[in-house]
Scaffold this motif. Sequence first.
Motif, PDB file in Angstrom:
ATOM      1  N   MET A  20      -9.447  -8.654 -36.189  1.00 30.18           N
ATOM      2  CA  MET A  20      -8.919 -10.018 -36.175  1.00 30.18           C
ATOM      3  C   MET A  20      -8.209 -10.310 -37.506  1.00 30.18           C
ATOM      4  O   MET A  20      -8.761 -10.070 -38.571  1.00 30.18           O
ATOM      5  N   LEU A  21      -6.982 -10.807 -37.414  1.00 27.15           N
ATOM      6  CA  LEU A  21      -6.269 -11.226 -38.621  1.00 27.15           C
ATOM      7  C   LEU A  21      -6.951 -12.446 -39.231  1.00 27.15           C
ATOM      8  O   LEU A  21      -7.644 -13.184 -38.544  1.00 27.15           O
ATOM      9  N   SER A  22      -6.734 -12.646 -40.515  1.00 26.29           N
ATOM     10  CA  SER A  22      -7.204 -13.885 -41.132  1.00 26.29           C
ATOM     11  C   SER A  22      -6.214 -15.004 -40.795  1.00 26.29           C
ATOM     12  O   SER A  22      -5.100 -14.729 -40.337  1.00 26.29           O
ATOM     13  N   ILE A  23      -6.615 -16.240 -41.013  1.00 21.15           N
ATOM     14  CA  ILE A  23      -5.711 -17.378 -40.772  1.00 21.15           C
ATOM     15  C   ILE A  23      -4.471 -17.232 -41.649  1.00 21.15           C
ATOM     16  O   ILE A  23      -3.349 -17.504 -41.226  1.00 21.15           O
ATOM     17  N   LEU A  24      -4.692 -16.769 -42.887  1.00 21.09           N
ATOM     18  CA  LEU A  24      -3.593 -16.601 -43.843  1.00 21.09           C
ATOM     19  C   LEU A  24      -2.597 -15.556 -43.335  1.00 21.09           C
ATOM     20  O   LEU A  24      -1.375 -15.757 -43.405  1.00 21.09           O
ATOM     21  N   GLU A  25      -3.112 -14.451 -42.812  1.00 18.21           N
ATOM     22  CA  GLU A  25      -2.239 -13.396 -42.270  1.00 18.21           C
ATOM     23  C   GLU A  25      -1.474 -13.893 -41.048  1.00 18.21           C
ATOM     24  O   GLU A  25      -0.291 -13.611 -40.876  1.00 18.21           O
ATOM     25  N   GLU A  26      -2.154 -14.657 -40.213  1.00 18.90           N
ATOM     26  CA  GLU A  26      -1.498 -15.212 -39.029  1.00 18.90           C
ATOM     27  C   GLU A  26      -0.368 -16.154 -39.428  1.00 18.90           C
ATOM     28  O   GLU A  26       0.699 -16.173 -38.814  1.00 18.90           O
ATOM     29  N   LYS A  27      -0.590 -16.908 -40.502  1.00 17.13           N
ATOM     30  CA  LYS A  27       0.402 -17.892 -40.925  1.00 17.13           C
ATOM     31  C   LYS A  27       1.624 -17.269 -41.600  1.00 17.13           C
ATOM     32  O   LYS A  27       2.569 -17.963 -41.940  1.00 17.13           O
ATOM     33  N   CYS A  63     -15.887 -16.102 -36.957  1.00 15.06           N
ATOM     34  CA  CYS A  63     -16.705 -16.427 -35.783  1.00 15.06           C
ATOM     35  C   CYS A  63     -15.911 -16.279 -34.485  1.00 15.06           C
ATOM     36  O   CYS A  63     -16.462 -16.389 -33.390  1.00 15.06           O
ATOM     37  N   LEU A  64     -14.608 -16.012 -34.602  1.00 19.60           N
ATOM     38  CA  LEU A  64     -13.738 -15.957 -33.433  1.00 19.60           C
ATOM     39  C   LEU A  64     -13.629 -14.551 -32.852  1.00 19.60           C
ATOM     40  O   LEU A  64     -13.709 -13.558 -33.568  1.00 19.60           O
ATOM     41  N   ASP A  65     -13.415 -14.503 -31.540  1.00 20.46           N
ATOM     42  CA  ASP A  65     -13.145 -13.249 -30.839  1.00 20.46           C
ATOM     43  C   ASP A  65     -12.633 -13.611 -29.454  1.00 20.46           C
ATOM     44  O   ASP A  65     -12.683 -14.782 -29.049  1.00 20.46           O
ATOM     45  N   ASP A  66     -12.142 -12.630 -28.740  1.00 21.66           N
ATOM     46  CA  ASP A  66     -11.798 -12.812 -27.336  1.00 21.66           C
ATOM     47  C   ASP A  66     -13.022 -13.407 -26.638  1.00 21.66           C
ATOM     48  O   ASP A  66     -14.130 -12.880 -26.760  1.00 21.66           O
ATOM     49  N   SER A  67     -12.841 -14.516 -25.916  1.00 24.53           N
ATOM     50  CA  SER A  67     -13.973 -15.225 -25.315  1.00 24.53           C
ATOM     51  C   SER A  67     -14.816 -14.324 -24.403  1.00 24.53           C
ATOM     52  O   SER A  67     -16.023 -14.513 -24.278  1.00 24.53           O
ATOM     53  N   TYR A  79      -5.361 -12.410 -32.914  1.00 24.38           N
ATOM     54  CA  TYR A  79      -4.861 -13.633 -33.555  1.00 24.38           C
ATOM     55  C   TYR A  79      -5.883 -14.763 -33.434  1.00 24.38           C
ATOM     56  O   TYR A  79      -6.263 -15.150 -32.321  1.00 24.38           O
ATOM     57  N   PRO A  80      -6.333 -15.309 -34.564  1.00 24.93           N
ATOM     58  CA  PRO A  80      -7.375 -16.339 -34.544  1.00 24.93           C
ATOM     59  C   PRO A  80      -7.059 -17.539 -33.663  1.00 24.93           C
ATOM     60  O   PRO A  80      -7.934 -18.031 -32.946  1.00 24.93           O
ATOM     61  N   SER A  81      -5.820 -17.999 -33.698  1.00 22.83           N
ATOM     62  CA  SER A  81      -5.463 -19.186 -32.917  1.00 22.83           C
ATOM     63  C   SER A  81      -5.549 -18.925 -31.414  1.00 22.83           C
ATOM     64  O   SER A  81      -5.961 -19.801 -30.644  1.00 22.83           O
ATOM     65  N   ILE A  82      -5.154 -17.720 -30.990  1.00 21.29           N
ATOM     66  CA  ILE A  82      -5.254 -17.368 -29.574  1.00 21.29           C
ATOM     67  C   ILE A  82      -6.723 -17.200 -29.180  1.00 21.29           C
ATOM     68  O   ILE A  82      -7.151 -17.653 -28.110  1.00 21.29           O
ATOM     69  N   ALA A  83      -7.503 -16.551 -30.045  1.00 24.39           N
ATOM     70  CA  ALA A  83      -8.936 -16.384 -29.776  1.00 24.39           C
ATOM     71  C   ALA A  83      -9.613 -17.746 -29.625  1.00 24.39           C
ATOM     72  O   ALA A  83     -10.428 -17.954 -28.716  1.00 24.39           O
ATOM     73  N   ALA A  84      -9.258 -18.680 -30.502  1.00 30.67           N
ATOM     74  CA  ALA A  84      -9.821 -20.039 -30.423  1.00 30.67           C
ATOM     75  C   ALA A  84      -9.445 -20.697 -29.092  1.00 30.67           C
ATOM     76  O   ALA A  84     -10.283 -21.333 -28.446  1.00 30.67           O
ATOM     77  N   ALA A  85      -8.196 -20.497 -28.674  1.00 27.87           N
ATOM     78  CA  ALA A  85      -7.739 -21.066 -27.400  1.00 27.87           C
ATOM     79  C   ALA A  85      -8.508 -20.458 -26.228  1.00 27.87           C
ATOM     80  O   ALA A  85      -8.871 -21.164 -25.282  1.00 27.87           O
TER      81      ALA A  85
END
Length: 199
Positions: free
Chosen positions: A1-8, A44-48, A132-138
């Motif tokens: 999983m990328l970090s938020i910073l890497e995603e941005k 804490c994020l991952d593919d649901s 990607y953290p944002s997609i994992a969160a979604a």
Amino acid sequence: MLSILEEKKISNFIVGVDEVGRGPLAGPVVSAAVILPLDFDYKCLDDSKKLSKVKREKVFEILKTKSKFKLGIAEVDEIDKINILQASLISMKRAVDQFDLPKDHKILVDGPWSFDKTNQNIITKIKGDAKYPSIAAASIIAKVYRDQIMSKLSKNFVQYSWDTNSGYGTQKHLEAIKEHGITDHHRKSFAPIHKILSL
């Protein structure tokens, strides 16, 4: 999983999008569009699908307070009318359209399909929910929210066990359909249901 910073690095303003519920025989398809803050604990994020129900719900509660998100739903009659893929894409668009987005935004969508091919800000990512953290969160928000919908529906249709199978075609669910018939919440265009209706 990328970090938020890497995603941005893709853009300072990222919206992650994913859908849940393409495979079930009953219930709607649900999409979530999520904006994560820079300081979010992405670990804490991952593919649901890889998280236990307990872990998903725990992360969902964190996301409810720490992120901004919108939900989009396509109902069973829409799924039967336009097919599940198109219904999934419509649910994604409904989620994203609720945001007032700046010009420099990018929308990261899980999978190979864009819900709007004219929108140059959309970037599709196959298996994006694992990277990607944002997609994992979604994916987590959409999954938990859809499970909640199915649990509520299950109270009036206990024989189908939607509170545990979320509308998927488990053996118990299929046996219940054969014994009790289908409901308005079943997808009549899906092969197992269509086959029963054709008998």
